[in-house]
Motif scaffolding. Structure first.
Motif, mmCIF file in Angstrom:
data_model
loop_
_atom_site.group_PDB
_atom_site.id
_atom_site.type_symbol
_atom_site.label_atom_id
_atom_site.label_comp_id
_atom_site.label_asym_id
_atom_site.label_seq_id
_atom_site.Cartn_x
_atom_site.Cartn_y
_atom_site.Cartn_z
ATOM 1 N N ARG A 1 0.876 -1.236 -0.022
ATOM 2 C CA ARG A 1 0.080 0.105 -0.143
ATOM 3 C C ARG A 1 0.826 1.364 0.012
ATOM 4 N NH1 ARG A 1 -3.523 -0.534 4.963
ATOM 5 N NH2 ARG A 1 -4.246 1.367 4.551
ATOM 6 N N ASP A 2 0.243 2.511 -0.532
ATOM 7 C CA ASP A 2 0.975 3.634 -0.287
ATOM 8 C C ASP A 2 -0.161 4.534 0.023
ATOM 9 O OD1 ASP A 2 2.181 6.318 -1.000
ATOM 10 O OD2 ASP A 2 2.742 5.565 -2.858
ATOM 11 N N ASN A 3 -0.078 4.911 1.388
ATOM 12 C CA ASN A 3 -0.968 5.755 2.228
ATOM 13 C C ASN A 3 -1.136 7.062 1.516
ATOM 14 O OD1 ASN A 3 -1.608 3.444 3.615
ATOM 15 N ND2 ASN A 3 -0.381 4.154 5.389
ATOM 16 N N ALA A 4 0.279 7.764 1.243
ATOM 17 C CA ALA A 4 0.269 8.997 0.551
ATOM 18 C C ALA A 4 -0.853 9.036 -0.523
ATOM 19 C CB ALA A 4 1.700 9.361 0.251
ATOM 20 N N LYS A 5 -0.739 8.050 -1.233
ATOM 21 C CA LYS A 5 -1.735 8.010 -2.690
ATOM 22 C C LYS A 5 -3.139 7.187 -2.331
ATOM 23 C CE LYS A 5 2.457 7.781 -5.629
ATOM 24 N NZ LYS A 5 2.985 7.122 -6.849
ATOM 25 N N ASN A 6 -3.348 6.881 -1.162
ATOM 26 C CA ASN A 6 -4.550 5.969 -0.810
ATOM 27 C C ASN A 6 -5.016 4.871 -1.668
ATOM 28 O OD1 ASN A 6 -5.095 8.231 0.995
ATOM 29 N ND2 ASN A 6 -7.238 8.432 0.485
ATOM 30 N N THR A 7 -3.825 4.232 -1.955
ATOM 31 C CA THR A 7 -3.816 3.076 -3.051
ATOM 32 C C THR A 7 -3.207 2.062 -2.177
ATOM 33 O OG1 THR A 7 -3.606 4.737 -4.748
ATOM 34 C CG2 THR A 7 -2.998 2.575 -5.248
ATOM 35 N N LEU A 8 -3.891 0.843 -2.806
ATOM 36 C CA LEU A 8 -3.635 -0.505 -2.350
ATOM 37 C C LEU A 8 -3.420 -1.388 -3.658
ATOM 38 C CD1 LEU A 8 -3.730 -2.792 -0.039
ATOM 39 C CD2 LEU A 8 -6.194 -3.251 -0.810
ATOM 40 N N TYR A 9 -2.379 -2.067 -3.335
ATOM 41 C CA TYR A 9 -1.772 -2.991 -4.607
ATOM 42 C C TYR A 9 -1.777 -4.544 -4.282
ATOM 43 C CZ TYR A 9 0.331 1.411 -5.792
ATOM 44 O OH TYR A 9 0.535 2.847 -5.959
ATOM 45 N N LEU A 10 -1.924 -5.362 -5.436
ATOM 46 C CA LEU A 10 -1.680 -6.650 -5.279
ATOM 47 C C LEU A 10 -0.893 -7.119 -6.482
ATOM 48 C CD1 LEU A 10 -2.432 -9.407 -3.641
ATOM 49 C CD2 LEU A 10 -4.458 -9.508 -5.345
ATOM 50 N N GLN A 11 0.302 -7.523 -6.216
ATOM 51 C CA GLN A 11 1.067 -8.020 -7.420
ATOM 52 C C GLN A 11 0.871 -9.607 -7.463
ATOM 53 O OE1 GLN A 11 3.237 -6.418 -9.642
ATOM 54 N NE2 GLN A 11 3.501 -8.405 -10.557
ATOM 55 N N MET A 12 0.613 -9.999 -8.809
ATOM 56 C CA MET A 12 0.350 -11.475 -8.562
ATOM 57 C C MET A 12 1.213 -11.827 -9.757
ATOM 58 S SD MET A 12 -3.878 -11.074 -8.833
ATOM 59 C CE MET A 12 -4.013 -10.385 -10.454
ATOM 60 N N ASN A 13 2.267 -13.015 -9.370
ATOM 61 C CA ASN A 13 3.070 -13.633 -9.958
ATOM 62 C C ASN A 13 2.724 -15.318 -10.352
ATOM 63 O OD1 ASN A 13 4.369 -11.190 -10.194
ATOM 64 N ND2 ASN A 13 5.391 -11.524 -8.427
ATOM 65 N N ARG A 14 3.210 -15.747 -11.154
ATOM 66 C CA ARG A 14 3.116 -17.329 -11.359
ATOM 67 C C ARG A 14 1.473 -17.592 -11.309
ATOM 68 N NH1 ARG A 14 6.705 -17.621 -7.499
ATOM 69 N NH2 ARG A 14 5.468 -19.228 -6.224
ATOM 70 N N LEU A 15 0.785 -16.716 -12.036
ATOM 71 C CA LEU A 15 -0.543 -17.047 -12.366
ATOM 72 C C LEU A 15 -0.911 -18.471 -12.704
ATOM 73 C CD1 LEU A 15 -1.642 -13.277 -13.181
ATOM 74 C CD2 LEU A 15 -2.580 -14.573 -11.059
ATOM 75 N N LYS A 16 -2.070 -19.003 -12.119
ATOM 76 C CA LYS A 16 -2.652 -20.185 -12.442
ATOM 77 C C LYS A 16 -4.280 -20.111 -13.109
ATOM 78 C CE LYS A 16 -0.367 -22.324 -8.810
ATOM 79 N NZ LYS A 16 -0.310 -23.149 -7.525
ATOM 80 N N PRO A 17 -4.427 -20.954 -13.944
ATOM 81 C CA PRO A 17 -5.808 -21.042 -14.399
ATOM 82 C C PRO A 17 -6.997 -20.705 -13.220
ATOM 83 C CG PRO A 17 -4.740 -22.305 -15.820
ATOM 84 C CD PRO A 17 -3.770 -22.077 -14.614
ATOM 85 N N GLU A 18 -6.762 -21.413 -12.194
ATOM 86 C CA GLU A 18 -7.574 -21.533 -11.145
ATOM 87 C C GLU A 18 -7.586 -20.112 -10.334
ATOM 88 O OE1 GLU A 18 -5.021 -23.898 -11.674
ATOM 89 O OE2 GLU A 18 -4.202 -24.413 -9.707
ATOM 90 N N ASP A 19 -6.812 -19.326 -10.899
ATOM 91 C CA ASP A 19 -6.735 -17.795 -10.277
ATOM 92 C C ASP A 19 -7.774 -16.859 -10.961
ATOM 93 O OD1 ASP A 19 -3.196 -18.005 -9.862
ATOM 94 O OD2 ASP A 19 -4.722 -18.054 -8.354
ATOM 95 N N THR A 20 -8.608 -17.550 -11.939
ATOM 96 C CA THR A 20 -9.346 -16.684 -12.696
ATOM 97 C C THR A 20 -10.380 -16.550 -11.736
ATOM 98 O OG1 THR A 20 -8.812 -17.740 -14.620
ATOM 99 C CG2 THR A 20 -11.242 -16.788 -14.657
ATOM 100 N N ALA A 21 -10.914 -15.129 -11.798
ATOM 101 C CA ALA A 21 -12.166 -14.628 -10.668
ATOM 102 C C ALA A 21 -12.160 -13.108 -10.982
ATOM 103 C CB ALA A 21 -11.602 -15.267 -9.463
ATOM 104 N N MET A 22 -13.179 -12.433 -10.285
ATOM 105 C CA MET A 22 -13.408 -11.173 -10.298
ATOM 106 C C MET A 22 -12.636 -10.870 -8.727
ATOM 107 S SD MET A 22 -14.692 -8.633 -11.387
ATOM 108 C CE MET A 22 -16.433 -8.911 -12.306
ATOM 109 N N TYR A 23 -11.877 -9.872 -8.887
ATOM 110 C CA TYR A 23 -10.944 -9.524 -7.645
ATOM 111 C C TYR A 23 -11.442 -8.165 -7.235
ATOM 112 C CZ TYR A 23 -7.562 -13.157 -8.484
ATOM 113 O OH TYR A 23 -7.057 -14.433 -8.606
ATOM 114 N N PHE A 24 -11.601 -8.300 -5.894
ATOM 115 C CA PHE A 24 -12.192 -7.073 -4.911
ATOM 116 C C PHE A 24 -11.286 -6.639 -3.945
ATOM 117 C CE2 PHE A 24 -16.734 -7.456 -6.557
ATOM 118 C CZ PHE A 24 -16.466 -8.594 -6.929
#
Length: 125
Positions: free
Chosen positions: A72-95
């Motif tokens: 997260r970057d609190n100065a920017k009010n922003t949250l991140y999710l870095q996703m590596n080595r993605l798999k087909p089972e990671d397919t979804a809507m992300y919230f």
């Protein structure tokens, strides 16, 4: 009024990477633990990761541990999710989500109270 907005989803091949972003307004961003969850068609909500307000504590579900990184970057009010080595089972809507209270604790049982419209992640095999 709290508003949360996710972005960064898309179509990626298995083994690839994506970085999701989330902006939140209407709350004191740095005071809240924040997290990500996902939902695939026909499946229940799955909590993925959370991070405390000062980034000192993080939690990851076993399904993504070692592959996803929350930050997260609190100065920017922003949250991140870095996703590596993605798999087909990671397919979804992300919230992106925030709990109801700043006193909630980042853990596997952090309950979403605010969340956005989501961003779709599709991983092809």
């Amino acid at each position: 009024q709290v508003q949360v907005a996710e972005s960064g989803g898309g179509l990626v091949q298995a083994g690839g990477s994506l970085r999701l972003s989330c902006t939140a307004s209407g709350l004191i961003f740095g005071s809240y633990p924040m997290g990500w969850f996902r939902q695939a068609p026909g499946k229940g909500r799955e909590g993925l990761a959370c991070i405390s307000g000062n980034s000192g504590t993080t939690y990851y579900a076993d399904s993504v541990k070692g592959r996803f990184t929350i930050s997260r970057d609190n100065a920017k009010n922003t949250l991140y999710l870095q996703m590596n080595r993605l798999k087909p089972e990671d397919t979804a809507m992300y919230f992106c989500m925030a709990p109801r209270s700043t006193s909630d604790y980042c853990s596997g049982s952090l309950n979403p109270y605010y969340w956005g419209q989501g961003t779709q992640v599709t991983v092809s095999s």
